[in-house]
Design a protein around this motif. Structure first.
Motif, PDB file in Angstrom:
ATOM      1  N   LEU A   1       0.844  -1.177   0.000  1.00  5.42           N
ATOM      2  CA  LEU A   1       0.000   0.000   0.000  1.00  5.42           C
ATOM      3  C   LEU A   1       0.886   1.235   0.000  1.00  5.42           C
ATOM      4  CD1 LEU A   1      -2.646  -0.962   2.709  1.00  5.42           C
ATOM      5  CD2 LEU A   1      -2.971  -0.997   0.251  1.00  5.42           C
ATOM      6  N   GLN A   2       0.459   2.262  -0.686  1.00  4.81           N
ATOM      7  CA  GLN A   2       1.164   3.532  -0.695  1.00  4.81           C
ATOM      8  C   GLN A   2       0.364   4.538   0.129  1.00  4.81           C
ATOM      9  OE1 GLN A   2       1.374   5.488  -4.512  1.00  4.81           O
ATOM     10  NE2 GLN A   2       3.133   6.750  -3.925  1.00  4.81           N
ATOM     11  N   GLU A   3       1.036   5.239   1.017  1.00  2.00           N
ATOM     12  CA  GLU A   3       0.390   6.257   1.831  1.00  2.00           C
ATOM     13  C   GLU A   3       0.564   7.612   1.163  1.00  2.00           C
ATOM     14  OE1 GLU A   3       1.707   6.135   5.882  1.00  2.00           O
ATOM     15  OE2 GLU A   3       1.813   3.947   5.892  1.00  2.00           O
ATOM     16  N   VAL A   4      -0.523   8.336   1.026  1.00  2.00           N
ATOM     17  CA  VAL A   4      -0.473   9.658   0.408  1.00  2.00           C
ATOM     18  C   VAL A   4      -1.347  10.615   1.208  1.00  2.00           C
ATOM     19  CG1 VAL A   4      -0.090   8.716  -1.909  1.00  2.00           C
ATOM     20  CG2 VAL A   4      -2.431   9.206  -1.156  1.00  2.00           C
ATOM     21  N   ARG A   5      -1.139  11.908   0.953  1.00  2.15           N
ATOM     22  CA  ARG A   5      -2.061  12.926   1.445  1.00  2.15           C
ATOM     23  C   ARG A   5      -2.727  13.560   0.241  1.00  2.15           C
ATOM     24  NH1 ARG A   5      -2.654  13.654   6.502  1.00  2.15           N
ATOM     25  NH2 ARG A   5      -3.856  15.579   6.173  1.00  2.15           N
ATOM     26  N   VAL A   6      -4.023  13.745   0.350  1.00  2.00           N
ATOM     27  CA  VAL A   6      -4.792  14.264  -0.779  1.00  2.00           C
ATOM     28  C   VAL A   6      -5.503  15.549  -0.379  1.00  2.00           C
ATOM     29  CG1 VAL A   6      -5.125  11.986  -1.805  1.00  2.00           C
ATOM     30  CG2 VAL A   6      -6.797  12.847  -0.154  1.00  2.00           C
TER      31      VAL A   6
END
Length: 393
Positions: A23-28
């Protein structure tokens, strides 16, 4: 049934994503200007980069839920096929050649996210022959818990007991059910345990996926832990997140009772980790959790070893005794009332893990009875392993 969909733009990414089963963690940044965390399944699409427009499933967050309470990226919008939005390797790249024939068992079946895995039982698996005939667990202790947070605490204490005894650390396999999170990659505890080299491997079964070994059901998952990962002992519990409704049977942790039956049927020794707390404000979880009482008192159709801590606080000890009496567990299981490890000893063992271990946001200092119950059960499982299963239920 409803799904809440929202579009957003990736503002930043966290760390380097792994293209395999992660899984890739991002901020949107959402349309209302809000920024939030989101998770992107790399088995579905290429790694995200700042500026990508994405379609989010925001259902759990908008409902204010803890279980599943994060935004999930469902699709990448606005990138051409040539840029590889349909593959973590890119349109023109080829994935690494698998060591064995590609699998044909679908998980998340009949959804837009269904994926094929190489299940340990299927004919193309190198381990198929192991499952083509009846096998047993050969007396392997199986530590069964309701909450994911029980996993690292149990492993820490098992390792501490081996260290104290000057004995080799047992090979411990983690079997993840599909009662909580489905992707193994969601578990920070499994990532940490793998970094430390404390697991012989992980098995995911049902619709859970991402383990070192994939299995169709709980029976073959347990057999895979024993015969494929060559574990001396297995810890079985769901991934992060548990479903509860406040009703007698409406909680996903009731699977613990079913797991007792599976471990027993396969010739293993089920050892149940009771959920005990005197810090949880909810009445149904004070003392012996009603979840434990129902899972073991009604759902479990086979006997288990149920170690219980002798608590030092008189009022807590009396309440726990009365709850256990009312639950009728003694009629179905072998109860072991034992002194838990001293708090300082337990704390030192957990500290070696190097990261906080909490349950419902509470550490051992906040809820010592919870961790004492886990360590008491892990201690019983260790003795069963050491003594070759003598005095099993």
């Amino acid at each position: 049934m409803r799904i809440r969909w929202e579009t957003a733009v990736v503002a930043e990414t966290a760390g380097e994503p792994s293209p395999l089963h992660g899984l890739q963690e991002v901020r949107v940044r959402l349309g209302n200007g809000e920024t939030a965390a989101a998770l992107h399944d790399l088995g579905v699409g290429a790694p995200l980069r700042p500026g990508d427009e994405v379609l989010l499933n925001t259902t759990a967050v908008r409902l204010g839920l803890g279980t599943g309470g994060v935004h999930f990226v469902h699709a990448i919008l606005g990138r051409s096929d040539e840029e590889g939005i349909d593959s973590p390797y890119g349109r023109s790249a080829n994935p690494p050649e698998p060591e064995t024939q590609e699998g044909h068992i679908m998980k998340l079946r009949y959804t837009s996210l269904q994926r094929a895995v190489l299940s340990v039982e299927e004919p193309s698996s190198p381990h198929h022959a192991l499952f083509a005939e009846s096998r047993t667990l050969n007396g392997m202790p199986v530590l069964i818990g309701e909450l994911h947070s029980m996993l690292p605490a149990a492993v820490c204490w098992l390792r501490e007991l081996a260290r104290e005894a000057g004995a080799p650390v047992p090979r411990i396999a983690y079997v993840m059910t599909d009662g909580g999170a489905l992707p193994l990659a969601v578990s920070g505890h499994v990532r940490r345990l793998r970094q430390l080299g404390w697991l012989a491997g992980a098995v995911t079964y049902g619709h859970a996926y991402g383990g070192d070994v994939e299995a169709v059901n709980k029976y073959t998952a347990l057999l895979a832990a024993r015969h494929v990962l060559e574990a001396d002992l297995a810890v079985v519990c769901m991934g992060p997140g548990i479903v509860g409704t406040g009703t007698v049977y409406g909680f996903s942790g009731i699977e613990a009772g079913e797991l007792v039956g599976a471990a027993h049927a396969l010739g293993g020794i089920p050892v149940a980790m009771a959920r005990i707390s005197f810090a949880d404000p909810r009445p149904r979880h004070r003392g012996l959790s009603r979840h434990t009482a129902v899972a073991l008192g009604q759902a479990a159709l086979a006997p288990a070893c149920v170690p219980l801590p002798l608590l030092s606080a008189a009022a807590e000890a009396a309440l726990l005794r009365e709850q256990v009496r009312q639950s009728g567990l003694a009629r179905r299981h072998r109860l072991l009332w034992e002194a838990p490890p001293p708090l300082e000893h337990m704390a030192a063992a957990l500290e070696v893990y190097g990261q906080p271990i909490t349950s419902m946001g509470r550490a051992w200092q906040d809820d010592p009875a919870f961790f004492a119950a886990i360590c008491t059960a892990a201690g019983a499982a260790y003795r069963l392993l050491r003594d070759g299963g003598r005095d099993k239920p």
